[in-house]
Scaffold this motif. Structure first.
Motif, PDB file in Angstrom:
ATOM      1  N   LEU A 177       0.831  -1.203   0.000  1.00 13.79           N
ATOM      2  CA  LEU A 177       0.000   0.000   0.000  1.00 13.79           C
ATOM      3  C   LEU A 177       0.871   1.260   0.000  1.00 13.79           C
ATOM      4  O   LEU A 177       0.636   2.193  -0.785  1.00 13.79           O
ATOM      5  N   MET A 178       1.867   1.299   0.870  1.00 10.48           N
ATOM      6  CA  MET A 178       2.731   2.469   0.930  1.00 10.48           C
ATOM      7  C   MET A 178       3.538   2.621  -0.363  1.00 10.48           C
ATOM      8  O   MET A 178       3.740   3.737  -0.858  1.00 10.48           O
ATOM      9  N   GLU A 179       3.980   1.489  -0.932  1.00  9.14           N
ATOM     10  CA  GLU A 179       4.733   1.541  -2.187  1.00  9.14           C
ATOM     11  C   GLU A 179       3.879   2.095  -3.315  1.00  9.14           C
ATOM     12  O   GLU A 179       4.331   2.931  -4.114  1.00  9.14           O
ATOM     13  N   SER A 180       2.650   1.650  -3.398  1.00 13.98           N
ATOM     14  CA  SER A 180       1.775   2.107  -4.474  1.00 13.98           C
ATOM     15  C   SER A 180       1.407   3.577  -4.322  1.00 13.98           C
ATOM     16  O   SER A 180       1.282   4.301  -5.309  1.00 13.98           O
ATOM     17  N   ILE A 181       1.241   4.034  -3.076  1.00 14.92           N
ATOM     18  CA  ILE A 181       0.928   5.455  -2.856  1.00 14.92           C
ATOM     19  C   ILE A 181       2.116   6.328  -3.227  1.00 14.92           C
ATOM     20  O   ILE A 181       1.966   7.400  -3.838  1.00 14.92           O
ATOM     21  N   GLU A 182       3.318   5.889  -2.885  1.00 11.89           N
ATOM     22  CA  GLU A 182       4.503   6.673  -3.235  1.00 11.89           C
ATOM     23  C   GLU A 182       4.763   6.678  -4.731  1.00 11.89           C
ATOM     24  O   GLU A 182       5.282   7.662  -5.272  1.00 11.89           O
ATOM     25  N   ALA A 185       0.890   8.541  -9.580  1.00 13.50           N
ATOM     26  CA  ALA A 185       0.926   9.935 -10.009  1.00 13.50           C
ATOM     27  C   ALA A 185      -0.038  10.750  -9.151  1.00 13.50           C
ATOM     28  O   ALA A 185      -1.062  10.251  -8.674  1.00 13.50           O
ATOM     29  N   SER A 186       0.298  11.997  -8.943  1.00 16.46           N
ATOM     30  CA  SER A 186      -0.518  12.858  -8.090  1.00 16.46           C
ATOM     31  C   SER A 186      -0.988  14.064  -8.893  1.00 16.46           C
ATOM     32  O   SER A 186      -0.165  14.756  -9.501  1.00 16.46           O
ATOM     33  N   PRO A 187      -2.285  14.380  -8.918  1.00 15.98           N
ATOM     34  CA  PRO A 187      -3.392  13.570  -8.381  1.00 15.98           C
ATOM     35  C   PRO A 187      -3.832  12.536  -9.403  1.00 15.98           C
ATOM     36  O   PRO A 187      -3.667  12.719 -10.599  1.00 15.98           O
ATOM     37  N   SER A 188      -4.429  11.434  -8.941  1.00 18.29           N
ATOM     38  CA  SER A 188      -4.876  10.380  -9.839  1.00 18.29           C
ATOM     39  C   SER A 188      -5.929   9.536  -9.122  1.00 18.29           C
ATOM     40  O   SER A 188      -6.059   9.566  -7.893  1.00 18.29           O
ATOM     41  N   PHE A 189      -6.671   8.792  -9.923  1.00 19.71           N
ATOM     42  CA  PHE A 189      -7.685   7.894  -9.385  1.00 19.71           C
ATOM     43  C   PHE A 189      -7.054   6.812  -8.516  1.00 19.71           C
ATOM     44  O   PHE A 189      -7.553   6.473  -7.438  1.00 19.71           O
ATOM     45  N   LYS A 193      -7.709   6.035  -4.449  1.00 18.57           N
ATOM     46  CA  LYS A 193      -8.236   4.732  -4.052  1.00 18.57           C
ATOM     47  C   LYS A 193      -7.323   4.047  -3.044  1.00 18.57           C
ATOM     48  O   LYS A 193      -7.784   3.475  -2.040  1.00 18.57           O
ATOM     49  N   MET A 194      -6.027   4.102  -3.299  1.00 16.80           N
ATOM     50  CA  MET A 194      -5.086   3.461  -2.380  1.00 16.80           C
ATOM     51  C   MET A 194      -5.054   4.178  -1.038  1.00 16.80           C
ATOM     52  O   MET A 194      -4.907   3.544   0.019  1.00 16.80           O
ATOM     53  N   LEU A 245      -0.617  13.538  -0.850  1.00 21.10           N
ATOM     54  CA  LEU A 245      -2.007  13.959  -1.063  1.00 21.10           C
ATOM     55  C   LEU A 245      -2.185  15.470  -1.035  1.00 21.10           C
ATOM     56  O   LEU A 245      -3.184  15.978  -1.553  1.00 21.10           O
ATOM     57  N   GLN A 246      -1.268  16.177  -0.376  1.00 16.40           N
ATOM     58  CA  GLN A 246      -1.346  17.636  -0.300  1.00 16.40           C
ATOM     59  C   GLN A 246      -2.706  18.054   0.276  1.00 16.40           C
ATOM     60  O   GLN A 246      -3.067  17.643   1.364  1.00 16.40           O
ATOM     61  N   ARG A 247      -3.469  18.853  -0.447  1.00 12.92           N
ATOM     62  CA  ARG A 247      -4.741  19.352   0.072  1.00 12.92           C
ATOM     63  C   ARG A 247      -5.843  18.298   0.093  1.00 12.92           C
ATOM     64  O   ARG A 247      -6.895  18.521   0.711  1.00 12.92           O
TER      65      ARG A 247
END
Length: 899
Positions: A177-182, A185-189, A193-194, A245-247
């Motif tokens: 989960l942490m690997e996929s979030i890092e 691309a930001s922002p993205s679907f 979701k993750m 995630l920023q804002r």
């Protein structure tokens, strides 16, 4: 080298290259590497499993899975059924768009998680979790898209997809989960979701499962690396999610919400550890200790320990097993985090009993903990509140094995408290902190323990009392008096008690309350001597009532003889009748003060002298110097109320009446022999007050309204009757005025009389400050007078504003400041900084730029160092104020210099 060796080396290099291309390396692939190391045959599986995501050419039919399975079986006959099933599932996920088929495939794999009616064998479940789970989760993350989730209605695909993360091995799911979030691309679907899945992961208590898995006894070459990666991700989760995630960040990931949740999860894991130990299973709390230490190092002691400590307080109260687990938790905290953890425990624990139950004898087992508890929090820091300090020292006193550390801490505290260097260079707040720590230590130690080290403690105490009483700062002297009174009574109770006179305030009462003896925890208390109330304190009313005579019964003779019903006379206007009449001339007062043996006449002359000086300035100027000499040497021969004030006001009046001659005389006497320090400081006070009167507009011919005037000089009719005030008030209310004009009096105007005589007051004081005398050395031990001199020069400079002599005065004063800028006494430095501000306020800006530019540039760098590094808080504040004045001066001059 042989051909076989070359072939083997090239094959190994190719395997490493294949592993790098697949992307197993890095922190996110630790779980996969752990599985590869356990099964050499599985090292080729990720290479095969990661490639089906690449679409095949439409004109080339894909190889059937059975053919691939037969080929893999021919290459390695020991390939397990779990491996083939996972490979087939990955292939279907990568190539198929049939929702029903994908749903059935994922459902068949859930049997390896043990969540179905027909679960797989335990060894198959273990193989799937250890080798294939992380790779399969990465494949699921790669397929995540809006179209893929809509292959089945009502969110069935998303729920089945999420169940693998929420029901599988928690540590591997968390890392993926942490690997996929890092990596998203930001922002993205996919990122959102993750992130929501991770929030759901936390809300279901899966973080406890992550940490619980690390508490089991494991071994392996990749295990330390896996723990380090998990530790970084677990503690750094709010920062990582906030950056990604920023804002759009979720409330679950806010630090104020996440770390209390982490504390609850740690407590849940500790409960599992306790239950396992009761069942005879081995567990380790090392990972929990590292999580706790890293969270505290990140500054989250209040959030984590605010949840842990109250629960541990209750759980350890009646359970020895819980106490041992808690002791192991803090003992295994790494040294780099020990300070943050211990400070958090001291702050969160409600008292020394709880702290002793939670920490045990940690200070006797860990050198780092001993250094933090007995040195760092007592000497190098002073941010602990009084409850924290009482808990810390009370913890050292709770057990016989720790009381030796308490005695050693008291010896070092007294040594530091009595050091003259520490008095000059340590902030006053820290000196108060050390003084309170000494009193708390004395309250916890018994009489027998203090008697064993009596000589050493008394030597340090007496040295400290001498150094503090020699200080120029009243708060430092008062600390010395309070600690000396209490410590001498506790260390040497059979000796004569020390008694001082000092002002009683809230700080004094707090310190005396800290000094009350406390019973020892490991035996009967050794009652210390009872402290008598400090001079100036009044005994309790109940004590006075019990010790005084009892009131008689109702109706007794004493009550019948009472005169409470009579109205007392109004004696507010009465005057004391004197047999001797006050002198009517200045010369008569001079004769009475020098040669009269009639003490009533002597007192009357002293009281009448100030008024006579202002009423007869010409007569005063004839004997001004002689009168100043008499007043300077005048001693109190009778108990005259307000003698010092009467003498000072008379000296000020003489100086104001004849400023040039009297100021010249006083400044010469300031550096003369055979004068006490009190007389020299009186000279400085008189010069300052006289300069203030001379610089006040319209002062001539008006006696200053200070002090109480001579009652014999006021006629009885001077008091305004009450009826007149009533009549005037009625007239004022009945009178109608068309214009009231200005409500207040017009401001007094007139020339600054200090302009012509400022040099007589100022420059003689600067001439001989560096020349020591037999009984007077400003640069030596007479630092109090030097500090008063610096303050006086600054005041004279400020009163000389807009005068013609202000520029040379400012230049001379800056040279004086520059010579003493590194003085060790804080009171002297305060005077120097005040003098710099006076120069900036008094000298015109244009003249500062033209005549004192070099001095100001040098002073600017010095002020910056003082504002940053000076140990005295008042010195830092004065330096900042002077820097602000310099900035205003620069802003004022810049527009003038611009074209």
């Amino acid at each position: 080298m042989s051909w076989a060796a070359n072939r083997a080396q090239s094959g190994a290099s190719g395997a490493v290259a294949n592993r790098r291309r697949v992307g197993i390396g890095g922190a996110s692939g630790v779980a996969a590497r752990l599985g590869d190391s356990a099964d050499p045959a599985g090292a080729r599986l990720p290479v095969t499993a990661a490639r089906p995501e690449v679409p095949a050419r439409p004109d080339t039919p894909s190889r059937p899975p059975r053919t691939a399975a037969r080929r893999a079986t021919r290459m390695d006959p020991e390939v397990s059924a779990v491996r083939l099933t996972v490979w087939e599932a990955v292939h279907i996920l990568s190539s198929s768009e049939d929702g029903g088929r994908i749903f059935c495939t994922l459902g068949s794999l859930k049997r390896y998680l043990g969540e179905t009616e027909n679960p797989a064998l335990p060894e198959e479940q273990e193989e799937f979790a250890r080798i294939h789970f992380s790779t399969f989760l990465r494949c699921l993350v790669g397929k995540l898209s809006p179209d893929w989730l809509e292959l089945l209605p009502d969110g069935q695909m998303e729920e089945l997809w999420a169940s693998f993360f929420l029901e599988g091995p928690a540590d591997q799911a968390f890392l993926v989960l942490m690997e996929s979030i890092e990596g998203a691309a930001s922002p993205s679907f996919r990122l959102m979701k993750m992130a929501r899945l991770l929030a759901r992961f936390l809300s279901m208590g899966r973080m406890a499962a992550v940490m619980e898995g690390q508490c089991r006894q494991q071994a392996g070459p990749a295990f330390p690396l896996l723990q380090e990666t998990l530790l970084t991700k677990v503690v750094g989760l709010p920062d990582l999610l906030g950056n990604r995630l920023q804002r759009e960040n979720l409330a679950t990931f806010f630090p104020q919400n996440y770390f209390p949740l982490l504390g609850e999860e740690v407590l849940r894991v500790l409960q599992v550890v306790v239950d396992s130990l009761r069942g005879g299973l081995d567990c380790s709390v090392s990972f929990l200790s590292q999580v706790l230490g890293k969270a505290c190092v990140h500054g989250r002691q209040k959030e984590v320990l605010g949840v842990l400590v109250p629960q541990l307080t209750v759980l350890t109260q009646g359970s020895c097993l819980w106490q041992r687990v808690c002791w192991c938790l803090v003992e295994r905290v790494p040294d780099w985090a020990m300070e943050a953890v211990l400070k958090g425990f001291v702050e969160a624990a409600p008292g020394p009993e709880v702290l002793s139950r939670l920490l045990g004898n940690l200070v006797t087992k860990s050198k780092k903990a001993q250094f933090v508890m007995t040195r760092k929090l007592l000497f190098l820091q002073y941010s602990c509140t009084m409850p924290m300090l009482q808990s810390l020292l009370g913890y050292l006193a709770m057990d016989s094995q720790r009381r030796s550390l308490l005695m050693q801490a008291l010896k070092e505290l007294l040594e530091t408290w009595g050091s003259s260097s520490a008095i000059h260079h340590v902030p006053l707040v820290q000196q108060r902190y050390v003084s309170k720590a000494i009193l708390i230590c004395l309250a916890h130690l018994g009489e027998a323990e203090l008697r064993d080290s009596q000589d050493e403690l008394l030597a340090s105490l007496m040295e400290g009392v001498k150094s503090r009483l020699d200080s120029n700062l009243p708060p430092v002297r008062r600390l010395g008096m309070i600690v000396a009174e209490v410590a001498s009574a506790r260390i040497h109770p059979e000796g004569p008690p020390l008694k001082f006179q000092y002002e009683e305030d809230e700080l004094t009462r707090e310190m005396l309350a800290l000094a009350m003896p406390r019973p020892a925890a490991d035996g009967p208390s050794e009652a210390g001597p009872s402290f008598a109330p400090v001079s100036g304190e009044t005994p309790d009313r109940e004590t006075v009532d019990r010790s005084g005579p009892q009131a008689g019964p109702e109706g007794s003779d004493s009550e019948l003889d009472s005169d409470d019903e009579f109205v007392p006379y109004d004696m507010s206007v009465d005057r004391e009748q004197r047999s001797s009449k006050a002198p009517s001339y200045v010369r008569g007062c001079l004769e009475a003060l020098t040669g009269s043996e009639d003490w009533e006449r002597w007192e009357a002359a002293l009281r009448a002298l100030e008024g006579l000086i202002f009423r007869s300035p010409a007569a005063t100027q004839e004997v001004s110097v002689e009168l100043a000499k008499v007043l300077l040497h005048l001693e109190e021969k009778t108990a005259v109320a307000g003698f010092e004030g009467l003498r000072q006001r008379a000296l000020v009046a003489v100086t104001v009446t004849d400023p040039a001659r009297v100021a010249e005389y006083l400044t010469v006497q300031f550096y003369a022999l055979n004068y006490s320090l009190r007389q020299r400081m009186d000279i400085l006070d008189v010069l300052t007050l006289a300069a203030q009167e001379l610089s006040r507009p319209g002062h001539l011919g008006k006696a200053p309204q200070r002090g109480s005037p001579d009652p014999s000089s006021q006629p009885g009719g001077a008091v305004v009757p009450a009826w007149r005030a009533v009549v005037e008030e009625r007239v004022r209310r009945k009178t109608r005025r068309f214009s009231k004009g200005s409500a207040g009096q017009a401001p007094a105007v007139g020339p600054n009389e200090f302009n012509s005589v400022a040099g007589y007051f100022f420059f003689p004081l600067l001439q001989h400050f560096d020349r020591p005398l037999v009984t007077f050395d400003l640069l030596g031990g007479d630092q109090l007078v030097l500090g008063r001199l610096a303050h006086t020069l600054g005041a004279l400079m400020y009163l000389a504003v807009n005068t013609t002599v202000a520029v040379p005065m400012g230049k001379a004063l800056l040279e004086f400041v520059w010579a003493l800028r590194f003085h060790g006494d804080a009171y002297v430095r305060r005077g120097l900084l005040s003098a710099v501000s006076a120069v900036l306020l008094s000298v015109p800006a244009e003249r500062l730029l033209a005549d004192l530019l070099d001095e100001l540039l040098e002073a600017r760098s010095w002020l910056g160092d003082v504002a940053e590094k000076d140990p005295d808080e008042d010195c830092r504040l004065l330096a900042v104020k002077a820097l602000l004045l310099l900035e205003k001066l620069r802003d004022k001059l810049l527009p003038l210099s611009s074209p």
